[in-house]
Design an enzyme around this catalytic site. Structure first.
Site, mmCIF file in Angstrom:
data_model
loop_
_atom_site.group_PDB
_atom_site.id
_atom_site.type_symbol
_atom_site.label_atom_id
_atom_site.label_comp_id
_atom_site.label_asym_id
_atom_site.label_seq_id
_atom_site.Cartn_x
_atom_site.Cartn_y
_atom_site.Cartn_z
ATOM 1 N N LYS A 54 74.194 56.789 66.403
ATOM 2 C CA LYS A 54 75.202 57.670 65.798
ATOM 3 C C LYS A 54 76.596 57.083 65.999
ATOM 4 O O LYS A 54 77.421 57.080 65.073
ATOM 5 C CB LYS A 54 75.099 59.085 66.400
ATOM 6 C CG LYS A 54 73.870 59.831 65.891
ATOM 7 C CD LYS A 54 73.501 61.055 66.718
ATOM 8 C CE LYS A 54 72.153 61.618 66.248
ATOM 9 N NZ LYS A 54 71.550 62.586 67.158
ATOM 10 N N GLN A 98 73.399 65.962 72.258
ATOM 11 C CA GLN A 98 72.089 65.350 72.005
ATOM 12 C C GLN A 98 70.990 66.199 72.631
ATOM 13 O O GLN A 98 71.069 66.584 73.795
ATOM 14 C CB GLN A 98 72.061 63.911 72.564
ATOM 15 C CG GLN A 98 70.781 63.164 72.261
ATOM 16 C CD GLN A 98 70.540 62.956 70.769
ATOM 17 O OE1 GLN A 98 71.453 62.637 70.013
ATOM 18 N NE2 GLN A 98 69.307 63.159 70.331
ATOM 19 N N ASP A 121 76.539 69.558 63.751
ATOM 20 C CA ASP A 121 75.094 69.370 63.835
ATOM 21 C C ASP A 121 74.357 70.674 63.479
ATOM 22 O O ASP A 121 73.133 70.700 63.424
ATOM 23 C CB ASP A 121 74.740 68.924 65.257
ATOM 24 C CG ASP A 121 73.407 68.203 65.343
ATOM 25 O OD1 ASP A 121 72.952 67.664 64.318
ATOM 26 O OD2 ASP A 121 72.812 68.187 66.441
#
Ligand code: NAP
Length: 279
Positions: A54, A98, A121
């Site tokens: 990423k 994450q 996200d």
């Protein structure tokens, strides 16, 4: 094989190119680049790889990344504080925590510490509610990537039967809700579903989001169905028995190169959306 491949690699490259153009225009107008903060707790090698990918993609499209790596023994309270500080930081546009986090972390509490306007996200309850109500907001990246793939290949959804195998909060559940919003008739299957095969056999569109290698057998696929495999298991194996499914489907995503690349591209696109909204 008779099915046409749904090429997430090429589609994601187009989205990344578009995102790079928007990031450059933002940087010219605001004298700073859009910024994505990535938060990683612990030393899980796969998670490190995902974060590194990423961060590298951010650099390639002109998005600044702020990397925050925390030790495995981080508590929920410490993580929440870090995420709140990033939420308050005006130089940060998007925040990615994450997943999965170490066992001692209350992951839901951590996700909810992310400001909704930086939740690129799509993991907070606020983002989920906005998606459920059809309001503007950030959508969980993998389901959003799946919808972009279906649209790019002009897959008809209205009135069609969609079967989503898997009901996780970040993948299966939102994927089904996005299909429902497009007037598909949606069935969710999960670990307690009786006779999974008979449900899948009815589907015009199958979304596999389980995390079990080749759980969805090729012989279950209705001839001409569209098969989206979001699964990613060790050895580059998806959740669908690929060769046998491709012999029956009209369209199918490969693993790798289908859903996977779309996820990062959506994340970066939403980061630029967030930066534009903040400006
Ligand atoms: P998850 O949270 O573990 O959820 C898995 C889901 O599958 C659950 O709803 C579970 O049902 C269901 N399930 C498990 N065994 C089943 C069975 N035998 N029959 C039917 N359903 C079953 O996983 P996730 O985070 O949604 O991820 C799913 C897969 O997508 C994984 O392979 C993951 O690596 C992949 N993934 C890919 C991307 C990407 O960027 N491409 C992003 C995220 C995830 P219950 O709810 O009943 O337990």
């Amino acid at each position: 094989m008779t099915a046409t491949l749904m090429d997430g690699q090429t589609l994601s490259r187009q989205l990344l190119d578009d995102t790079a153009g928007r990031a450059a225009a933002f940087a010219r107008a605001h004298r700073r680049r859009p910024c994505l903060a990535t938060v990683l707790v612990g030393d899980d090698p796969a998670s490190h790889t995902y974060v590194r990918m990423k961060v590298n993609r951010c650099a390639a499209v002109g998005i600044e990344s702020r990397r925050v790596d925390l030790p495995s023994e981080t508590t929920t309270e410490q993580l929440v504080r870090v995420l709140r500080d990033l939420s308050d930081d005006r130089q940060v546009d998007g925040i990615l925590l994450q997943h999965p986090t170490p066992a001692q972390i209350d992951e839901r509490a951590a996700f909810e510490a992310i400001a909704v306007d930086k939740d690129v996200d799509g993991v907070t309850g606020g983002s989920f509610a906005a998606m459920a109500f059809g309001e503007p907001g950030f959508v969980s990246c993998t389901p959003a990537g799946i919808m972009r793939l279906l649209d790019a290949y002009e897959v008809p959804l209205r009135g069609r039967r969609a079967v989503v195998v898997g009901r996780s909060a970040i993948l299966g559940k939102p994927a089904g809700m996005l299909l429902l919003a497009r007037d598909a008739t949606v069935t969710y299957c999960h670990s307690r579903t009786i006779d999974l095969a008979s449900h899948v056999a009815e589907a015009d569109v199958v979304v596999a989001a389980v995390g079990r290698p080749e759980l969805v057998r090729g012989e279950w696929i209705k001839p001409g169905a569209v098969v989206v495999d979001a699964g990613y298991n060790p050895g580059n194996v998806g959740d669908v028995e690929f060769e046998a499914a491709a012999a029956r489907a009209s369209l199918i995503t490969p693993v790798p190169g289908g859903v996977g690349p779309m996820t990062i591209a959506v994340l970066l696109s939403q980061t630029v959306d967030a930066a534009e909204a903040h400006a």
